[in-house]
Design a protein around this motif. Structure first.
Motif, PDB file in Angstrom:
ATOM      1  N   GLU A 163      -5.483 -21.704  12.667  1.00 27.72           N
ATOM      2  CA  GLU A 163      -5.766 -21.009  11.413  1.00 27.72           C
ATOM      3  C   GLU A 163      -5.809 -22.013  10.260  1.00 27.72           C
ATOM      4  O   GLU A 163      -4.789 -22.613   9.911  1.00 27.72           O
ATOM      5  N   GLY A 164      -6.987 -22.219   9.693  1.00 29.76           N
ATOM      6  CA  GLY A 164      -7.143 -23.082   8.533  1.00 29.76           C
ATOM      7  C   GLY A 164      -6.649 -24.498   8.744  1.00 29.76           C
ATOM      8  O   GLY A 164      -6.067 -25.097   7.823  1.00 29.76           O
ATOM      9  N   VAL A 165      -6.879 -25.056   9.929  1.00 28.19           N
ATOM     10  CA  VAL A 165      -6.351 -26.382  10.254  1.00 28.19           C
ATOM     11  C   VAL A 165      -7.116 -27.468   9.493  1.00 28.19           C
ATOM     12  O   VAL A 165      -8.349 -27.548   9.562  1.00 28.19           O
ATOM     13  N   ARG A 166      -6.369 -28.297   8.781  1.00 26.21           N
ATOM     14  CA  ARG A 166      -6.944 -29.422   8.046  1.00 26.21           C
ATOM     15  C   ARG A 166      -6.155 -30.687   8.319  1.00 26.21           C
ATOM     16  O   ARG A 166      -4.920 -30.649   8.400  1.00 26.21           O
ATOM     17  N   LYS A 167      -6.878 -31.796   8.458  1.00 25.18           N
ATOM     18  CA  LYS A 167      -6.244 -33.100   8.587  1.00 25.18           C
ATOM     19  C   LYS A 167      -6.987 -34.073   7.687  1.00 25.18           C
ATOM     20  O   LYS A 167      -8.144 -34.424   7.937  1.00 25.18           O
ATOM     21  N   TYR A 168      -6.317 -34.482   6.600  1.00 24.32           N
ATOM     22  CA  TYR A 168      -6.891 -35.426   5.648  1.00 24.32           C
ATOM     23  C   TYR A 168      -6.117 -36.738   5.722  1.00 24.32           C
ATOM     24  O   TYR A 168      -4.890 -36.749   5.868  1.00 24.32           O
ATOM     25  N   TYR A 169      -6.860 -37.837   5.602  1.00 25.76           N
ATOM     26  CA  TYR A 169      -6.237 -39.164   5.544  1.00 25.76           C
ATOM     27  C   TYR A 169      -6.408 -39.719   4.136  1.00 25.76           C
ATOM     28  O   TYR A 169      -7.523 -39.731   3.600  1.00 25.76           O
ATOM     29  N   PRO A 170      -5.321 -40.186   3.511  1.00 27.60           N
ATOM     30  CA  PRO A 170      -5.429 -40.708   2.141  1.00 27.60           C
ATOM     31  C   PRO A 170      -6.175 -42.035   2.098  1.00 27.60           C
ATOM     32  O   PRO A 170      -6.069 -42.863   3.008  1.00 27.60           O
TER      33      PRO A 170
END
Length: 345
Positions: free
Chosen positions: A19-26
């Motif tokens: 559900e609404g999976v997000r993976k951001y890298y800075p």
């Protein structure tokens, strides 16, 4: 999303629910490593996987397929969203809390050369997880390891060898045996045949299918080879720039794709049919946009021959009945493809 699965599965609860999976890298710059942006590797994924099925995940390199797979088993920490395994949210769990679920969720890695410790014998690589997570004795673990080696088509006498003494296909069989040895319910297959010789790929795919029936496994099968994904999957999710743009049963994806990107992927896939040369095709041009600065609106509009001002400004939702598609102008037939191809060039 229940409308895209087989009727018998609609009666069961999802084994895994994203559900609404997000993976951001800075993105960091400067002496003080200030965060100046983010790479949106996975950007809002919703997906249900039901017991006993295989869901394929396809897309170009860099679209976020492997990152999503690694995030599910917590090799990557989520930026946002929920990963529900049998109703339990894995996202906030610590590594120690996840330990009890390691037997239920396993992963088969892409590279059989780096996924095995070269300094350990196969018997140690096989038995250590069994002793640690299943509580087996030394003799019980060795006995089960020997049985598993036979199941995956290798000799039990080779348990005393080191990884370098095996071929690539044999190492992948060992990796599969390690995953199955913990008696999991869900296995994330991260491009398990892409690093193997073509002559070996079919053997590994057949092995995975046989093991699925024997051990009642559920697969998330990640790949970019459409032939392998088609052979393995009940449903296929197509990813582009961190998002799912189409989700449907395998037959629908291959016979009547609705998203222009899906159609372009299929048009690039070689088919041994001389009559297919006369079919209209969508040819992708240009490069995939950077996930650090994705386009506004529909993420595919910079390469889509059908893009309009609406596509540039408004992001389409993943909607539909039997086939879910994120497109303002989904393809309905070859006539639509012919028009799109003509507009493109």
């Amino acid at each position: 999303m229940l409308t895209t699965i087989r009727p018998e599965m609609a009666l069961s609860e999802p084994l895994l629910k994203l559900e609404g999976v997000r993976k951001y890298y800075p993105i960091k710059k400067g002496v003080f490593s200030r965060t100046v942006g983010q790479i949106k590797a996975v950007d809002g994924i919703d997906l249900n996987i039901y017991p006993g099925e295989t869901v394929g995940l396809v897309g170009e390199s860099g679209c976020g397929k492997s990152t999503l797979g690694r995030s599910i088993i917590k090799l990557e920490e989520l930026t946002e969203g929920r990963v529900l395994y049998q109703g339990q949210n894995l996202a906030p769990m610590s590594m120690s809390q996840m330990r009890s679920l390691r037997t239920d969720i396993q992963m088969i890695f892409q590279d059989p050369y780096s996924s095995l410790n070269p300094r350990k014998r196969i018997v140690d690589l096989m038995t250590e997880p069994m002793k640690l997570l299943l509580g087996l004795s030394e003799s019980g673990a060795v006995r089960q390891a020997a049985e598993l080696m036979e199941v995956v088509g290798l000799s039990a006498q080779s348990l005393g060898k080191y990884p370098h003494e095996f071929s690539g296909g044999q190492r992948q069989r060992i990796g599969i045996a390690r995953a199955v040895g913990l008696k999991p319910k869900l296995i994330v297959c991260d491009e398990p045949v892409s690093a193997l010789d073509v002559s070996i790929q079919a053997q590994i795919l057949n092995l995975l299918k046989d093991l699925q029936k024997q051990f009642h496994l559920t697969y998330l099968f990640i790949g970019h080879g459409l032939g392998a994904v088609k052979y393995m999957s009940d449903r296929i999710a197509v990813m582009y720039l961190g998002k799912i743009v189409e989700l449907a049963p395998t037959e629908m994806i291959f016979n009547a794709p609705k998203h222009p990107y899906t159609r372009a992927l299929l048009d690039a896939y070689p088919v041994p049919d001389p009559h297919s040369r006369n079919k209209p095709r969508i040819v992708l041009e240009g490069d995939v946009p950077s996930p650090a600065s994705p386009p506004s609106g529909c993420s595919f509009h910079t390469r889509c021959p059908m893009a309009t001002q609406q596509c540039r400004e408004q992001e389409p939702a993943l909607t539909g009945q039997q086939e879910l598609v994120a497109c303002h102008y989904p393809l309905m037939d070859d006539a639509a493809v012919r028009i799109a191809a003509a507009a493109h060039g």
